[in-house]
Motif scaffolding. Structure first.
Motif, PDB file in Angstrom:
ATOM      1  N   ARG A  53       9.606  -7.495  -6.562  1.00 37.60           N
ATOM      2  CA  ARG A  53       8.689  -8.157  -7.487  1.00 37.60           C
ATOM      3  C   ARG A  53       7.557  -8.814  -6.696  1.00 37.60           C
ATOM      4  O   ARG A  53       6.386  -8.764  -7.099  1.00 37.60           O
ATOM      5  N   LEU A  54       7.909  -9.449  -5.555  1.00 39.11           N
ATOM      6  CA  LEU A  54       6.894 -10.052  -4.692  1.00 39.11           C
ATOM      7  C   LEU A  54       5.926  -9.004  -4.160  1.00 39.11           C
ATOM      8  O   LEU A  54       4.703  -9.187  -4.189  1.00 39.11           O
ATOM      9  N   VAL A  55       6.469  -7.896  -3.671  1.00 34.93           N
ATOM     10  CA  VAL A  55       5.630  -6.829  -3.117  1.00 34.93           C
ATOM     11  C   VAL A  55       4.730  -6.239  -4.193  1.00 34.93           C
ATOM     12  O   VAL A  55       3.519  -6.037  -3.980  1.00 34.93           O
ATOM     13  N   THR A  56       5.289  -5.958  -5.353  1.00 34.11           N
ATOM     14  CA  THR A  56       4.529  -5.323  -6.432  1.00 34.11           C
ATOM     15  C   THR A  56       3.392  -6.212  -6.923  1.00 34.11           C
ATOM     16  O   THR A  56       2.272  -5.744  -7.151  1.00 34.11           O
ATOM     17  N   LEU A  57       3.666  -7.503  -7.069  1.00 30.93           N
ATOM     18  CA  LEU A  57       2.637  -8.427  -7.551  1.00 30.93           C
ATOM     19  C   LEU A  57       1.440  -8.459  -6.603  1.00 30.93           C
ATOM     20  O   LEU A  57       0.282  -8.375  -7.035  1.00 30.93           O
ATOM     21  N   ASP A  58       1.693  -8.556  -5.309  1.00 29.57           N
ATOM     22  CA  ASP A  58       0.594  -8.589  -4.343  1.00 29.57           C
ATOM     23  C   ASP A  58      -0.109  -7.247  -4.229  1.00 29.57           C
ATOM     24  O   ASP A  58      -1.325  -7.188  -3.974  1.00 29.57           O
ATOM     25  N   LEU A  59       0.629  -6.156  -4.419  1.00 25.16           N
ATOM     26  CA  LEU A  59       0.016  -4.831  -4.366  1.00 25.16           C
ATOM     27  C   LEU A  59      -0.997  -4.666  -5.507  1.00 25.16           C
ATOM     28  O   LEU A  59      -2.113  -4.166  -5.303  1.00 25.16           O
ATOM     29  N   LEU A  60      -0.626  -5.076  -6.690  1.00 24.78           N
ATOM     30  CA  LEU A  60      -1.539  -4.986  -7.825  1.00 24.78           C
ATOM     31  C   LEU A  60      -2.765  -5.866  -7.618  1.00 24.78           C
ATOM     32  O   LEU A  60      -3.895  -5.481  -7.956  1.00 24.78           O
ATOM     33  N   LYS A  61      -2.563  -7.057  -7.048  1.00 22.18           N
ATOM     34  CA  LYS A  61      -3.701  -7.937  -6.756  1.00 22.18           C
ATOM     35  C   LYS A  61      -4.632  -7.297  -5.739  1.00 22.18           C
ATOM     36  O   LYS A  61      -5.868  -7.392  -5.867  1.00 22.18           O
ATOM     37  N   ALA A  62      -4.064  -6.646  -4.722  1.00 18.27           N
ATOM     38  CA  ALA A  62      -4.888  -6.033  -3.677  1.00 18.27           C
ATOM     39  C   ALA A  62      -5.792  -4.953  -4.230  1.00 18.27           C
ATOM     40  O   ALA A  62      -6.903  -4.744  -3.723  1.00 18.27           O
ATOM     41  N   PHE A  63      -5.351  -4.280  -5.286  1.00 18.14           N
ATOM     42  CA  PHE A  63      -6.162  -3.215  -5.887  1.00 18.14           C
ATOM     43  C   PHE A  63      -6.777  -3.662  -7.221  1.00 18.14           C
ATOM     44  O   PHE A  63      -7.215  -2.839  -8.011  1.00 18.14           O
ATOM     45  N   GLN A  64      -6.782  -4.985  -7.426  1.00 16.46           N
ATOM     46  CA  GLN A  64      -7.489  -5.600  -8.550  1.00 16.46           C
ATOM     47  C   GLN A  64      -7.048  -5.042  -9.908  1.00 16.46           C
ATOM     48  O   GLN A  64      -7.860  -4.735 -10.775  1.00 16.46           O
ATOM     49  N   GLU A 101      -1.001  -0.216   2.467  1.00 12.40           N
ATOM     50  CA  GLU A 101      -0.870  -1.557   1.906  1.00 12.40           C
ATOM     51  C   GLU A 101       0.573  -1.868   1.535  1.00 12.40           C
ATOM     52  O   GLU A 101       1.059  -2.992   1.753  1.00 12.40           O
ATOM     53  N   VAL A 102       1.291  -0.897   0.999  1.00 13.13           N
ATOM     54  CA  VAL A 102       2.711  -1.097   0.687  1.00 13.13           C
ATOM     55  C   VAL A 102       3.489  -1.402   1.964  1.00 13.13           C
ATOM     56  O   VAL A 102       4.315  -2.326   2.005  1.00 13.13           O
ATOM     57  N   SER A 103       3.235  -0.644   3.008  1.00 11.20           N
ATOM     58  CA  SER A 103       3.917  -0.880   4.295  1.00 11.20           C
ATOM     59  C   SER A 103       3.625  -2.280   4.817  1.00 11.20           C
ATOM     60  O   SER A 103       4.526  -2.982   5.313  1.00 11.20           O
ATOM     61  N   ARG A 104       2.367  -2.690   4.701  1.00 11.98           N
ATOM     62  CA  ARG A 104       1.988  -4.023   5.185  1.00 11.98           C
ATOM     63  C   ARG A 104       2.718  -5.111   4.417  1.00 11.98           C
ATOM     64  O   ARG A 104       3.246  -6.062   5.011  1.00 11.98           O
ATOM     65  N   LEU A 105       2.750  -4.982   3.089  1.00 10.43           N
ATOM     66  CA  LEU A 105       3.380  -6.004   2.259  1.00 10.43           C
ATOM     67  C   LEU A 105       4.889  -6.066   2.474  1.00 10.43           C
ATOM     68  O   LEU A 105       5.477  -7.147   2.513  1.00 10.43           O
ATOM     69  N   ILE A 106       5.528  -4.905   2.610  1.00 10.32           N
ATOM     70  CA  ILE A 106       6.970  -4.894   2.865  1.00 10.32           C
ATOM     71  C   ILE A 106       7.272  -5.565   4.202  1.00 10.32           C
ATOM     72  O   ILE A 106       8.202  -6.369   4.319  1.00 10.32           O
ATOM     73  N   THR A 107       6.460  -5.275   5.219  1.00 10.44           N
ATOM     74  CA  THR A 107       6.645  -5.902   6.529  1.00 10.44           C
ATOM     75  C   THR A 107       6.400  -7.404   6.455  1.00 10.44           C
ATOM     76  O   THR A 107       7.171  -8.208   7.004  1.00 10.44           O
ATOM     77  N   TYR A 108       5.341  -7.798   5.733  1.00 13.36           N
ATOM     78  CA  TYR A 108       5.007  -9.222   5.621  1.00 13.36           C
ATOM     79  C   TYR A 108       6.134  -9.992   4.945  1.00 13.36           C
ATOM     80  O   TYR A 108       6.584 -11.035   5.457  1.00 13.36           O
ATOM     81  N   TYR A 109       6.586  -9.513   3.800  1.00 15.09           N
ATOM     82  CA  TYR A 109       7.613 -10.252   3.066  1.00 15.09           C
ATOM     83  C   TYR A 109       8.977 -10.171   3.756  1.00 15.09           C
ATOM     84  O   TYR A 109       9.811 -11.067   3.594  1.00 15.09           O
ATOM     85  N   SER A 110       9.202  -9.119   4.514  1.00 13.50           N
ATOM     86  CA  SER A 110      10.443  -9.048   5.295  1.00 13.50           C
ATOM     87  C   SER A 110      10.483 -10.153   6.337  1.00 13.50           C
ATOM     88  O   SER A 110      11.529 -10.764   6.593  1.00 13.50           O
ATOM     89  N   GLU A 111       9.325 -10.419   6.956  1.00 13.39           N
ATOM     90  CA  GLU A 111       9.258 -11.456   7.992  1.00 13.39           C
ATOM     91  C   GLU A 111       9.205 -12.857   7.391  1.00 13.39           C
ATOM     92  O   GLU A 111       9.643 -13.824   8.020  1.00 13.39           O
ATOM     93  N   ALA A 112       8.657 -12.984   6.167  1.00 13.81           N
ATOM     94  CA  ALA A 112       8.491 -14.301   5.550  1.00 13.81           C
ATOM     95  C   ALA A 112       9.718 -14.757   4.783  1.00 13.81           C
ATOM     96  O   ALA A 112       9.757 -15.899   4.307  1.00 13.81           O
ATOM     97  N   SER A 113      10.695 -13.907   4.640  1.00 10.63           N
ATOM     98  CA  SER A 113      11.881 -14.243   3.851  1.00 10.63           C
ATOM     99  C   SER A 113      13.139 -13.862   4.609  1.00 10.63           C
ATOM    100  O   SER A 113      13.073 -13.271   5.687  1.00 10.63           O
ATOM    101  N   ARG A 114      14.262 -14.203   4.033  1.00 11.00           N
ATOM    102  CA  ARG A 114      15.533 -13.741   4.596  1.00 11.00           C
ATOM    103  C   ARG A 114      16.402 -13.240   3.456  1.00 11.00           C
ATOM    104  O   ARG A 114      16.261 -13.677   2.301  1.00 11.00           O
ATOM    105  N   PRO A 115      17.313 -12.308   3.742  1.00 10.05           N
ATOM    106  CA  PRO A 115      18.184 -11.793   2.671  1.00 10.05           C
ATOM    107  C   PRO A 115      18.929 -12.920   1.983  1.00 10.05           C
ATOM    108  O   PRO A 115      19.445 -13.832   2.635  1.00 10.05           O
ATOM    109  N   ALA A 116      18.982 -12.867   0.661  1.00 10.39           N
ATOM    110  CA  ALA A 116      19.673 -13.902  -0.108  1.00 10.39           C
ATOM    111  C   ALA A 116      21.182 -13.813   0.118  1.00 10.39           C
ATOM    112  O   ALA A 116      21.700 -12.841   0.679  1.00 10.39           O
TER     113      ALA A 116
END
Length: 469
Positions: A53-64, A101-116
């Motif tokens: 959900r985090l990745v998808t939301l930012d992806l849609l924003k990136a492509f307006q 962009e998908v690869s970037r966002l997945i990498t970003y959120y992987s580093e910014a979060s930890r598995p629940a």
């Protein structure tokens, strides 16, 4: 973490899953809905969110593009979002721009979060040696390498673009190793690619089938030989039929292996199809976290402390007999753990203290007679049972209670709703109605409130004082 009830999990279905896991015969297939992460917000507070959900939301924003709630809440939100972008945007290299962009966002959120916690619990179940991931991230790998007792994790990611994974197909199944097969690719391996929309997924599964004998024969052989536990996959109709057929040697109605789906598929067409043609496919309804927690409680639980390990000054501490319907085994086990931690010397929980050749009915009656306290577990499941061993145990305890001056019966209700006679037709009728004359401890799903823990601890202390007196 608040978790909804796991519905549709009959005794027979759970028994089948439990037996298969104990035999080491289950491969979990992990989908997007199982990938929850812990992440800090702008205020520094940590919340649990859906990774995609985090990745998808930012992806849609990136492509307006405006986001639609139903898209963000969809299990395969990334696939839906990429399709929407490709439909509404054009220009040279648009698909590659989206992929980067998908690869970037997945990498970003992987580093910014930890598995629940739920994902860490799943990854820590020792009987699962091979996982299948339907997503291109490294969250499952991180959860496995940080779980208690972690071992080295082998990764194999399929992609039609890269033929170099054939060696990993052999090494991932070596004795004693744990592995992850990313069946739709990985964004962490440069050049290998991953399925980011529905047409990609179709191509990946088609090519995997056609290339399997040469490149991934060992892994696919394992998938077809063993039972599969689908967690958080929630397949759409077309993907579900394709995926389930790929991992079976035989036709749906003739296959020997079992599939366990959690949550059960929401697509009406796929559900109807599986009901009609696949008798060995069983669906459990509810959040994936609910099943993971039940599995972790069953397979990650440390053995109950043994009485002989307690300090010598506790030898006069009280003992307890916890009696429950089989459906309530896990809450009962949790309550037993709490009692031991509160100072009880020993807790009789079930038949595990019997020795081969014992007459179990005699031993249980003896344990009830010798116990200092008797704790019946009240629940809707118990109330719905016309017969069961626990009814005999309650009868024996009630007869003994009449001969004891002090408190002996400590009833505990484990349902979410507060206990009342009106909610328990059978328990509130006859001799067992006396349970409602006591202070009923309310411990939803086995979780005792602090005030009830204190009360039980105080009861234990008073028992010790009386024993010394």
């Amino acid at each position: 973490m608040e978790i909804s009830e796991l519905n549709g999990l009959s005794d027979a279905n759970w028994f089948s899953l439990e037996q298969s896991i104990e035999a080491g015969n289950v491969i979990p297939v992990v989908g997007p809905d199982a990938l929850m992460v812990e992440i800090k917000d702008k205020n520094g507070d940590i919340s649990t969110e859906s990774f995609y959900r985090l990745v998808t939301l930012d992806l849609l924003k990136a492509f307006q593009l405006d986001h639609q709630p139903e898209l963000l809440d969809h299990t395969w939100s990334l696939h839906k979002a990429v399709t929407a972008i490709l439909t509404n945007k054009s220009g040279p290299g648009i698909e590659q721009r989206v992929r980067r962009e998908v690869s970037r966002l997945i990498t970003y959120y992987s580093e910014a979060s930890r598995p629940a916690e739920s994902l860490r619990l799943l990854a820590g179940i020792p009987t699962f040696s091979l996982f299948v991931s339907l997503t291109p991230d490294n969250l499952l790998q991180r959860a496995m390498t940080t779980s208690e007792g972690a071992t080295e994790v082998c990764i194999s990611a399929f992609s039609p673009r890269d033929a170099s994974e054939s060696v990993a197909d052999l090494s991932i199944l070596r004795q004693g190793e744990r592995g992850i097969f990313q069946i739709l690719g990985a964004c962490t391996n440069v050049g290998s690619g991953f399925a980011m929309h529905e047409e990609d997924a179709v191509e990946y599964l088609y090519r995997l089938h056609s290339d399997s004998a040469r490149r991934f024969g060992n892994i696919l052989s394992e998938l077809r030989r063993r039972d599969l536990l689908f967690i958080g996959c929630n397949f759409p109709d077309w993907l579900g039929r394709t995926m389930l057929r790929l991992v079976n040697d035989n036709r749906f109605y003739a296959k020997d292996t079992q599939e366990f789906l959690c949550p059960s598929v929401s697509d009406a067409g796929l559900s109807s199809f599986l009901t009609q043609y696949s008798p060995n496919t069983l669906g459990f309804e509810g959040q994936p976290e609910a099943l993971i927690l039940k599995l972790a409680n069953r397979f990650n639980r440390a053995p109950l402390p043994q009485p002989q390990k307690l300090q010598s000054n506790n030898q006069l501490a009280p003992t307890a007999f916890v009696s429950y319907a089989s459906e309530n085994a896990e809450p009962a086990r949790q309550i037993a753990d709490i009692l031991l931690n509160l100072g009880f010397r020993d807790v009789w929980l079930d038949k595990k203290k019997l020795i081969g050749g014992d007459d179990w009915s005699d031993r249980i009656d003896e344990a009830i007679i010798k116990s200092d306290f008797f704790i019946p577990i009240l629940s809707q499941q118990a109330d719905s049972r016309r017969e069961g061993v626990f009814w005999d145990e309650w009868k024996t305890a009630l007869e003994r209670a009449r001969r004891i001056k002090d408190a002996y019966l400590l009833p505990v209700c484990i349902d979410k709703e507060p206990p009342s006679k009106s909610r328990y037709r059978r328990i509130s009728d006859g001799d067992t109605a006396v349970f409602f004359d006591k202070h009923l401890i309310h411990a939803p799903n086995g979780e005792l409130r602090p005030e009830d823990r204190d009360a039980l601890s105080e009861r234990c202390r008073r028992f010790l004082e009386d024993s010394h007196g």
